[in-house]
Design a protein around this motif. Structure first.
Motif, PDB file in Angstrom:
ATOM      1  N   VAL A   5       0.906  -1.192  -0.088  1.00  0.00           N
ATOM      2  CA  VAL A   5      -0.095  -0.038   0.091  1.00  0.00           C
ATOM      3  C   VAL A   5       0.913   1.124  -0.131  1.00  0.00           C
ATOM      4  CG1 VAL A   5      -1.901   1.320   1.287  1.00  0.00           C
ATOM      5  CG2 VAL A   5      -1.710  -1.336   1.254  1.00  0.00           C
ATOM      6  N   VAL A   6       0.634   2.323  -0.976  1.00  0.00           N
ATOM      7  CA  VAL A   6       1.434   3.361  -0.902  1.00  0.00           C
ATOM      8  C   VAL A   6       0.591   4.600  -0.993  1.00  0.00           C
ATOM      9  CG1 VAL A   6       3.075   4.628  -2.555  1.00  0.00           C
ATOM     10  CG2 VAL A   6       3.278   2.174  -2.468  1.00  0.00           C
ATOM     11  N   ASP A   7       0.970   5.551  -0.111  1.00  0.00           N
ATOM     12  CA  ASP A   7       0.126   6.769   0.198  1.00  0.00           C
ATOM     13  C   ASP A   7       1.116   7.779   0.032  1.00  0.00           C
ATOM     14  OD1 ASP A   7      -1.565   8.865   0.810  1.00  0.00           O
ATOM     15  OD2 ASP A   7      -1.217   8.508   2.996  1.00  0.00           O
ATOM     16  N   ALA A   8       1.195   8.382  -1.173  1.00  0.00           N
ATOM     17  CA  ALA A   8       2.366   9.378  -1.464  1.00  0.00           C
ATOM     18  C   ALA A   8       1.694  10.893  -1.279  1.00  0.00           C
ATOM     19  CB  ALA A   8       2.652   9.273  -3.026  1.00  0.00           C
ATOM     20  N   GLY A   9       2.169  11.668  -0.114  1.00  0.00           N
ATOM     21  CA  GLY A   9       2.060  12.864   0.054  1.00  0.00           C
ATOM     22  C   GLY A   9       2.913  13.758  -0.361  1.00  0.00           C
ATOM     23  N   SER A  10       2.828  15.189  -0.091  1.00  0.00           N
ATOM     24  CA  SER A  10       3.559  16.177  -0.563  1.00  0.00           C
ATOM     25  C   SER A  10       4.703  16.235   0.062  1.00  0.00           C
ATOM     26  CB  SER A  10       2.861  17.511  -0.533  1.00  0.00           C
ATOM     27  OG  SER A  10       1.720  17.482  -1.214  1.00  0.00           O
ATOM     28  N   LYS A  11       4.635  15.923   1.500  1.00  0.00           N
ATOM     29  CA  LYS A  11       5.769  15.879   2.361  1.00  0.00           C
ATOM     30  C   LYS A  11       6.399  14.572   2.809  1.00  0.00           C
ATOM     31  CE  LYS A  11       7.415  18.072   6.745  1.00  0.00           C
ATOM     32  NZ  LYS A  11       7.085  18.444   7.843  1.00  0.00           N
ATOM     33  N   PHE A  12       5.428  13.654   3.007  1.00  0.00           N
ATOM     34  CA  PHE A  12       5.935  12.288   3.337  1.00  0.00           C
ATOM     35  C   PHE A  12       5.164  11.238   2.486  1.00  0.00           C
ATOM     36  CE2 PHE A  12       6.744  14.455   7.497  1.00  0.00           C
ATOM     37  CZ  PHE A  12       8.015  14.072   7.509  1.00  0.00           C
ATOM     38  N   LEU A  13       5.948  10.177   2.203  1.00  0.00           N
ATOM     39  CA  LEU A  13       5.248   9.038   1.149  1.00  0.00           C
ATOM     40  C   LEU A  13       5.396   7.933   2.435  1.00  0.00           C
ATOM     41  CD1 LEU A  13       6.043   7.349  -2.260  1.00  0.00           C
ATOM     42  CD2 LEU A  13       6.499   5.924  -0.103  1.00  0.00           C
ATOM     43  N   LYS A  14       4.151   7.373   2.758  1.00  0.00           N
ATOM     44  CA  LYS A  14       3.837   6.208   3.340  1.00  0.00           C
ATOM     45  C   LYS A  14       3.702   4.767   2.684  1.00  0.00           C
ATOM     46  CE  LYS A  14       1.304   9.391   4.390  1.00  0.00           C
ATOM     47  NZ  LYS A  14       1.377  10.584   4.247  1.00  0.00           N
ATOM     48  N   LEU A  89      -1.465  -1.212  -4.211  1.00  0.00           N
ATOM     49  CA  LEU A  89      -2.693  -0.322  -3.970  1.00  0.00           C
ATOM     50  C   LEU A  89      -2.301   1.222  -3.505  1.00  0.00           C
ATOM     51  CD1 LEU A  89      -6.102  -0.824  -1.963  1.00  0.00           C
ATOM     52  CD2 LEU A  89      -4.781   1.212  -1.382  1.00  0.00           C
ATOM     53  N   PHE A  90      -2.639   2.103  -4.395  1.00  0.00           N
ATOM     54  CA  PHE A  90      -2.476   3.444  -4.225  1.00  0.00           C
ATOM     55  C   PHE A  90      -3.697   4.265  -3.667  1.00  0.00           C
ATOM     56  CE2 PHE A  90       1.293   2.593  -6.754  1.00  0.00           C
ATOM     57  CZ  PHE A  90       2.077   3.694  -6.519  1.00  0.00           C
ATOM     58  N   THR A  91      -3.399   5.301  -2.812  1.00  0.00           N
ATOM     59  CA  THR A  91      -4.327   6.199  -2.450  1.00  0.00           C
ATOM     60  C   THR A  91      -4.490   7.413  -3.250  1.00  0.00           C
ATOM     61  OG1 THR A  91      -3.010   7.672  -0.955  1.00  0.00           O
ATOM     62  CG2 THR A  91      -3.523   5.546  -0.102  1.00  0.00           C
ATOM     63  N   ASP A  92      -5.625   7.740  -3.643  1.00  0.00           N
ATOM     64  CA  ASP A  92      -5.675   8.916  -4.632  1.00  0.00           C
ATOM     65  C   ASP A  92      -6.253   9.913  -3.824  1.00  0.00           C
ATOM     66  OD1 ASP A  92      -5.263   8.200  -7.155  1.00  0.00           O
ATOM     67  OD2 ASP A  92      -7.426   7.495  -7.480  1.00  0.00           O
ATOM     68  N   PRO A  93      -5.474  11.211  -3.949  1.00  0.00           N
ATOM     69  CA  PRO A  93      -6.009  12.480  -3.223  1.00  0.00           C
ATOM     70  C   PRO A  93      -7.361  12.964  -3.964  1.00  0.00           C
ATOM     71  CG  PRO A  93      -4.002  12.914  -4.031  1.00  0.00           C
ATOM     72  CD  PRO A  93      -4.385  11.608  -4.779  1.00  0.00           C
ATOM     73  N   LEU A  94      -8.121  13.951  -3.234  1.00  0.00           N
ATOM     74  CA  LEU A  94      -9.312  14.272  -4.025  1.00  0.00           C
ATOM     75  C   LEU A  94      -9.133  14.944  -5.251  1.00  0.00           C
ATOM     76  CD1 LEU A  94     -12.181  14.713  -2.929  1.00  0.00           C
ATOM     77  CD2 LEU A  94     -11.645  16.915  -1.773  1.00  0.00           C
ATOM     78  N   CYS A  95      -9.933  14.942  -6.127  1.00  0.00           N
ATOM     79  CA  CYS A  95      -9.694  15.794  -7.267  1.00  0.00           C
ATOM     80  C   CYS A  95      -8.464  15.391  -8.193  1.00  0.00           C
ATOM     81  CB  CYS A  95      -9.510  17.171  -7.222  1.00  0.00           C
ATOM     82  SG  CYS A  95     -10.897  18.004  -6.212  1.00  0.00           S
ATOM     83  N   ALA A 123     -10.025  10.001   1.067  1.00  0.00           N
ATOM     84  CA  ALA A 123     -11.032  10.343   2.118  1.00  0.00           C
ATOM     85  C   ALA A 123     -11.820   9.044   2.508  1.00  0.00           C
ATOM     86  CB  ALA A 123     -12.047  11.430   1.184  1.00  0.00           C
ATOM     87  N   VAL A 124     -12.271   8.145   1.620  1.00  0.00           N
ATOM     88  CA  VAL A 124     -12.756   6.993   1.660  1.00  0.00           C
ATOM     89  C   VAL A 124     -11.920   6.089   2.513  1.00  0.00           C
ATOM     90  CG1 VAL A 124     -13.691   4.728   0.594  1.00  0.00           C
ATOM     91  CG2 VAL A 124     -14.046   6.966  -0.348  1.00  0.00           C
ATOM     92  N   LEU A 125     -10.712   5.845   2.378  1.00  0.00           N
ATOM     93  CA  LEU A 125      -9.708   5.241   3.103  1.00  0.00           C
ATOM     94  C   LEU A 125      -9.597   5.617   4.487  1.00  0.00           C
ATOM     95  CD1 LEU A 125      -7.252   4.597   0.301  1.00  0.00           C
ATOM     96  CD2 LEU A 125      -8.973   3.004   1.134  1.00  0.00           C
ATOM     97  N   SER A 126      -9.819   6.835   4.750  1.00  0.00           N
ATOM     98  CA  SER A 126      -9.442   7.491   5.961  1.00  0.00           C
ATOM     99  C   SER A 126     -10.557   7.188   6.962  1.00  0.00           C
ATOM    100  CB  SER A 126      -9.354   9.121   6.171  1.00  0.00           C
ATOM    101  OG  SER A 126      -7.679   9.374   5.575  1.00  0.00           O
ATOM    102  N   LEU A 127     -11.865   7.100   6.522  1.00  0.00           N
ATOM    103  CA  LEU A 127     -13.058   6.708   7.102  1.00  0.00           C
ATOM    104  C   LEU A 127     -12.959   5.038   7.432  1.00  0.00           C
ATOM    105  CD1 LEU A 127     -15.791   9.014   5.366  1.00  0.00           C
ATOM    106  CD2 LEU A 127     -15.293   8.833   7.786  1.00  0.00           C
ATOM    107  N   TYR A 128     -12.591   4.285   6.635  1.00  0.00           N
ATOM    108  CA  TYR A 128     -12.440   2.844   6.724  1.00  0.00           C
ATOM    109  C   TYR A 128     -11.551   2.725   7.882  1.00  0.00           C
ATOM    110  CZ  TYR A 128     -14.204   1.653   1.877  1.00  0.00           C
ATOM    111  OH  TYR A 128     -14.901   1.333   0.836  1.00  0.00           O
ATOM    112  N   GLY A 327      -6.381   2.755   5.878  1.00  0.00           N
ATOM    113  CA  GLY A 327      -7.526   2.352   5.030  1.00  0.00           C
ATOM    114  C   GLY A 327      -7.110   1.678   3.805  1.00  0.00           C
ATOM    115  N   GLY A 328      -6.151   2.055   3.273  1.00  0.00           N
ATOM    116  CA  GLY A 328      -5.823   1.159   2.037  1.00  0.00           C
ATOM    117  C   GLY A 328      -5.287  -0.182   2.536  1.00  0.00           C
ATOM    118  N   ALA A 329      -4.564  -0.448   3.638  1.00  0.00           N
ATOM    119  CA  ALA A 329      -4.093  -1.895   4.053  1.00  0.00           C
ATOM    120  C   ALA A 329      -5.610  -2.721   4.339  1.00  0.00           C
ATOM    121  CB  ALA A 329      -3.318  -1.475   5.455  1.00  0.00           C
ATOM    122  N   ILE A 330      -6.579  -2.089   4.880  1.00  0.00           N
ATOM    123  CA  ILE A 330      -7.876  -2.755   5.191  1.00  0.00           C
ATOM    124  C   ILE A 330      -8.582  -3.028   3.859  1.00  0.00           C
ATOM    125  CG2 ILE A 330     -10.095  -2.327   5.929  1.00  0.00           C
ATOM    126  CD1 ILE A 330      -8.795  -0.475   8.076  1.00  0.00           C
TER     127      ILE A 330
END
Length: 360
Positions: A5-14, A89-95, A123-128, A327-330
Motif C-alpha cells: 500500500v502506497v500513500d504518496a503525500g507532498s511531504k511524506f510517502l507512506k 494499492l495507491f491512495t488517490d487525493p481528492l480531485c 477520504a474513503v480510506l481515512s473513514l475505513y 484504510g488502504g491496508a484494510i
C-alpha cells in the motif's frame, strides 16, 4: 505475498505491506535530492544538490522523480524482487485528474510489471481506518486542505472542496512571524519547519488567542548556536486555520467551511456526515488542534454539530497522520483476494483507461 500500500503525500510517502493494525513500514520524505555530476574525472567527484518535489499539492508532477522514488521504495525499502512483483494499492487525493490515474496505472504495469493494481480515494480510506463507510474527512496536509463528504464509501464530489493551502503556508507564516520578532536571526525553511513541529499550538478559542499577546517567551538554541525567541508566533500557526484572515485570506475558518460544505448535500444525510467527522493529515496532529476544532464545532451555526470520530484503541498511535494508508491496508485485504482489482490481463486488453472502470 502481502499487497503493498502506497500513500504518496507532498511531504511524506507512506508505504508498507497491507497489515492494517500496524503503522506503515516506511515513512520517508517525498522530496528528493538529485546529485549532479560536474563532469570532472577526479576520484572525488563534486556533487551539487538539486531538490526535486515529485508531488506538489498532493498530485504527481514530476514522473521521472516519482519513478525513482517508487523504485527505491518497492525494491530497496520493501524488498520486492525484480521479475517477481506483486499487487499494489495507491491512495488517490481528492480531485485527482483522470490523466494522472492513467499515467500511474501505466507506470505500474509497464515499468514495474506489477501483477495487480488498485487505487482508492484518500477520504474513503481515512473513514475505513476508523471503521466508517459514511462521514466527512477534513484532511490538512502539507500542500492542500481537502474536505470531502463520503456516503456509503463514495465521495460526494459535487460537495467536496479543495483549498490550495496547507502546512507549507503555515510554515511560511511562522517564518514571517519569527522574522519580525527575531530580525537578526537567519532562519532556513527547514529550521522553521522543525520549530513549527516542536512549538506550533492551537489556542483554546479566539479569546484565548487574543490573550497570547502576553504569553511566555521561550528561548530556543538553533543547531548553529543562534538563539531565537518564540512567543505568540506559535499560536498564530494554528489560529490561521480558524481565522484565515491571519494568512491574508478572505475565507471562512475550517469548521465553518465543513458546515457549509455539508449543507450542500441532501439534508437527510447531514447528521450521518457531520457526526462522523474525521481529522487527518499531519497538520491536524498539532497540539490543541483537535480540542479547538471540537470547541468551534460546538459553537457552529449548524443545527447538527460536527462530532469527531475517535479511532479504535487497537489502531496505531497518531493514526490521523497516515489514516489513508491504514484504510488502504484494510481495503487491500478485500479487493485483491476477491479479484476486484485491475489485473495485467485487464490492462493489456483495455489500456490505462481501465482504472476508471475498476477503481472507484
Amino acid at each position: 505475498m502481502e499487497a503493498l500500500v502506497v500513500d504518496a503525500g507532498s511531504k511524506f510517502l507512506k508505504a508498507g505491506a497491507a497489515i492494517p493494525d500496524q503503522s506503515p513500514a516506511m515513512i520517508i520524505p517525498s522530496q528528493m535530492k538529485r546529485m549532479v555530476d560536474d563532469g570532472s574525472s577526479s576520484v572525488e567527484t563534486v556533487f551539487e544538490d538539486v531538490t526535486l518535489d515529485p508531488i506538489e499539492r498532493g498530485l504527481i508532477k514530476d514522473w521521472d522523480a516519482m519513478e525513482d522514488l517508487l523504485r527505491y521504495v518497492v525494491y530497496t525499502g520493501l524488498g520486492w524482487e525484480e521479475g517477481n512483483e506483486g499487487n499494489i494499492l495507491f491512495t488517490d487525493p481528492l480531485c485527482t485528474p483522470k490523466a494522472i490515474r492513467e499515467q500511474l496505472v501505466q507506470l505500474m504495469f509497464e515499468t514495474f510489471n506489477v501483477s495487480g493494481f488498485y487505487a482508492s480515494e484518500q477520504a474513503v480510506l481515512s473513514l475505513y481506518a476508523v471503521g466508517r463507510i459514511s462521514g466527512c474527512t477534513v484532511d490538512i496536509g502539507h500542500g492542500k486542505i481537502d474536505i470531502a463528504p463520503v456516503l456509503e464509501g463514495a465521495v460526494q464530489h459535487i460537495a467536496s472542496k479543495r483549498f490550495e493551502l496547507g502546512g507549507i503556508e503555515l510554515t511560511k507564516l511562522f517564518a514571517q512571524e519569527l522574522g519580525k520578532s527575531n530580525p537578526s536571526v537567519n532562519l532556513s525553511m527547514s529550521d522553521v519547519e522543525k520549530l513549527k513541529e516542536q512549538y506550533a499550538n492551537c489556542a483554546e478559542d479566539e479569546l484565548a488567542y487574543e490573550k497570547t499577546k502576553n504569553c511566555e517567551i521561550e528561548q530556543h538554541t538553533l543547531p548553529d548556536g543562534q538563539v531565537i525567541s518564540i512567543g505568540r508566533e506559535r499560536y498564530s500557526v494554528g489560529e490561521s486555520l480558524f481565522q484565515p484572515s491571519i494568512l491574508g485570506l478572505e475565507e471562512h475558518g475550517i469548521v465553518e467551511q465543513l458546515v457549509r460544505i455539508i449543507s450542500t448535500v441532501s439534508s437527510e444525510n447531514h447528521r450521518q456526515l457531520l457526526e462522523n467527522t474525521v481529522l487527518c493529515g499531519g497538520t491536524t496532529s498539532m497540539t490543541g488542534f483537535e480540542s479547538r476544532f471540537q470547541k468551534e464545532a460546538n459553537l457552529s451555526s449548524s443545527a447538527i454539530r460536527p462530532t469527531l470520530v475517535k479511532p479504535p484503541e487497537y489502531m496505531p498511535e497518531n493514526l490521523g497522520m497516515y489514516s489513508a494508508w491504514v484504510g488502504g491496508a484494510i481495503l487491500a485485504k478485500v479487493v485483491f483476494p476477491q479479484n476486484q482489482h485491475v489485473t495485467k490481463a485487464d490492462y493489456d486488453e483495455t489500456g490505462p483507461s481501465v482504472v476508471h472502470r475498476k477503481c472507484f
